[in-house]
Design a protein around this motif. Sequence first.
Motif, mmCIF file in Angstrom:
data_model
loop_
_atom_site.group_PDB
_atom_site.id
_atom_site.type_symbol
_atom_site.label_atom_id
_atom_site.label_comp_id
_atom_site.label_asym_id
_atom_site.label_seq_id
_atom_site.Cartn_x
_atom_site.Cartn_y
_atom_site.Cartn_z
ATOM 1 N N ALA A 251 0.941 -1.031 -0.003
ATOM 2 C CA ALA A 251 -0.090 -0.143 -0.007
ATOM 3 C C ALA A 251 0.800 1.334 -0.105
ATOM 4 O O ALA A 251 0.933 2.089 1.103
ATOM 5 N N ALA A 262 11.219 -1.797 4.592
ATOM 6 C CA ALA A 262 11.159 -2.996 5.476
ATOM 7 C C ALA A 262 10.069 -4.184 5.060
ATOM 8 O O ALA A 262 10.070 -5.226 5.026
ATOM 9 N N GLN A 263 8.834 -3.747 4.351
ATOM 10 C CA GLN A 263 7.902 -4.622 3.900
ATOM 11 C C GLN A 263 8.567 -5.383 2.568
ATOM 12 O O GLN A 263 8.368 -6.480 2.583
ATOM 13 N N GLN A 266 11.160 -8.001 3.408
ATOM 14 C CA GLN A 266 10.697 -9.215 3.793
ATOM 15 C C GLN A 266 9.997 -10.104 2.777
ATOM 16 O O GLN A 266 9.783 -11.140 2.533
ATOM 17 N N ARG A 270 11.500 -13.736 1.876
ATOM 18 C CA ARG A 270 10.667 -14.908 1.868
ATOM 19 C C ARG A 270 10.500 -15.499 0.724
ATOM 20 O O ARG A 270 10.523 -16.611 0.418
ATOM 21 N N ALA A 287 0.339 -8.370 4.126
ATOM 22 C CA ALA A 287 0.794 -8.876 5.618
ATOM 23 C C ALA A 287 -0.484 -8.318 6.492
ATOM 24 O O ALA A 287 -0.559 -7.029 6.457
ATOM 25 N N ARG A 288 -0.823 -9.017 7.407
ATOM 26 C CA ARG A 288 -1.696 -8.468 8.466
ATOM 27 C C ARG A 288 -1.026 -7.818 9.694
ATOM 28 O O ARG A 288 0.211 -8.630 10.160
ATOM 29 N N VAL A 289 -1.255 -6.810 9.929
ATOM 30 C CA VAL A 289 -0.721 -5.900 10.979
ATOM 31 C C VAL A 289 -1.488 -5.784 12.347
ATOM 32 O O VAL A 289 -2.878 -5.787 11.887
#
Lengths: 289, 492
Positions: A251, A262-263, A266, A270, A287-289
């Motif tokens: 987003a 940082a997103q 990752q 992965r 990702a759920r935060v």
Amino acid sequence: MTTPTDARTTEGSATVDGIRVRYLDSGEPDPGGEGDRPPLVLVHGTGGSIEREYGYLFPMLAARQRVVALDFAQPVPADGRLTLDQLERQVAAVCESVLPGRRVTLVGYSLGAVVATALAAHRPGLAVNLVAVAGWAATDTQQRLRGGVWRRLREDRSPALASYTAFCALGGPFLAAATLEQLAPLLEGQVPGDFDDLQMELNQSIDITALLPEVRATTLVIGCTHDQMVPVRHSKALFAAIPDARYTEVASGHAVLFERPAQLVQLIDRFNARPSAQPAGRVIPEARV
Amino acid sequence: MSRTTIPRSVDVLVIGTGFAGLGTAARLKREGTHSFLVLERADDVGGTWRDNTYPGAACDVPSHLYSFSFRPNPDWSRLFARQPEIHRYLRDTAREEGLLPHIRFGAEVRDARWDPAEGRWTVTTTRGVFTGRFLVTGAGHLSDHRLPDIPGIGDFGGPVFHSARWDHGTGLEGKRVAVVGSGASAVQIVPEVADSASQVTVFQRSAPYVVPRADRAYTETEQRVFRRDPEAVPAHRAEIFWYLEAGFAARRAAPHQLAEAKAAARAHLERQIADPALRQALTPDHELGCKRVLISDTYYPALTRDHVTLEPSALARVEPGKAIAASGAAHAVDVIVLCTGFETTEPPYARLVHDADGRSLADHWARGMEAFASTTVAGFPNLFLVNGPHTGLGHNSIVHVIEAQIDYLLGALAWSRAQGDRTVEVSAAAQERYAADLDRQARGTVWDGERCRSWYVDPRSKRVTLIWPDFADAFRHRNGTFDPAPYAATAG
């Protein structure tokens, strides 16, 4: 104390088409636990550089796999045109020089994603995996409109050029939380050079649509929800056309490397650990935060 | 449901009513498990947010992130809510989630023991004995305050209290106050106390890094958007999360990011402290991030006030009416406030929890805390530690970690039930591999190495045992989903 970019990181250059292409190589990470990952090769976007675009990703990704990044170099003699093919050869030359015989994970951002995708199609033996961040297949009207304004401001040597670029690059939600004072360093911007002009020109005439079905690499396409430079529909088109592709969205605006580094680290980390963990055709939720 | 209808023997026993305990209980209830009890030693919910009522107490993580994802609160008054508002949020959670009938207040745990014959945990409390098939500890990192052994403190002759046990009966108006410590509590307390005390002396053993807070109130319009647009809170939460998440690079000691973080702290110090000697005394001597990085716009200015003194050494001893620093300087004071932190690397609950042979968790942890997936411990079947070893974050919200752990333990409970109430016990080999992997992951971070002494690092083994040495989202990715494989080898 060691750091992810400790003394092992080396700088060098590969020669292709009579020019030297600078690269950084993190070297192999500390052994242990992580299995055998392909090295990552990071390819920057229009007017970018390793430091400007991958200053965050390079050291953070290097903790778990070897990372190589390169700066595109201006071809000589500059005959007034830059081709995708030239940039592809630069990436290939660095791979062959630093990682001879190794199959790599190509990571491209923006124009770098276009280059990486085209190279993956042309050199299936080189790219075992591909990550295309905010890339596109064919330049469309929205991009031409922006490119036209950019060119006009550039020709006029307008002081508004840097602000205009920031305005297009940053996402609305990011700007909602920022102040002009915080953005000041971005708005000063540097004056583009000849090579930037050539890359902008190349931007305006991209069409790699026919190559996409030829991409054999296991691919992750990352689109940016609030992207005004390369609208997210382009990433969806890459996802749709590359056979072994999975898709996820961040987003952010086009400046994802700045807004959500940082997103991105990752997601890439992965993916490179287990590229096929998600099947081809899968839309991976954010990702759920 | 009345309190008496829940027996003392239940499916799940939960210890504590902070974010970990209430979060676990709320999710159990939402998933349809009603056979659970929550044991709380105090007479109210809230954990650290109940206990820390000192003046200026507030969270250092923005509230929209420092709250449950499944209970968004559109009404947060500011970016960084203060303690009363956070405490109210937790009280509302307990009431609105229907948890109050499940909570046993005044039940301080004295002993917890695995009974292999029954396949149950027996928990002895100050309110009697309870048993549960599963035991979840939600004791937290900042729940048991640390009282240093200061010679002569018993003879001081005036009020002495810890920041987490603030004595609201002692007025500080016109008093000479010693604040012992310069950590997260002290930097919030000093500016407040300086407004009423006649004199404040801050005993600083080690200067912290302090960065701008950039707090602000939410406007009425923003709150109305948060109430009416269901997407607004999650989107705002995500913006905050990923902004903070980027800060991990400095903890990982990525050179450029670490230098940038230090430059930001240095610029803040130089902007707020003009006096070169004071600036020097406030210059940190450790690597940024080794100890918690503090956020305050009011701490440095408070130290420049005429009646506030920074004593740049530890409190060494106390005489009647006097606090004497390690430097030798004696300060005449009326009240001593201990901002000396909490028991973190050797948590007291570990001495209370015992395996089938009567060996305590503390004995198992002689080299430092460790748990598989930061949650389960070999030899301790059906035990889940929430907010235990390798869960602390220096850069992001602990509630994110807690929620991932709750997802994990709910998965484990579901697996156990599906397997005919099978015992959930992790293999020692899996736990060792996990610990070795985290040791490796901690290498090269700012917590690694001889130079870092902090509450994140076990003083016995120098291992980084409290901190999760990776991104916060990596915690959920790795530990947020239960995988039975490391549990399959143990006898059911």
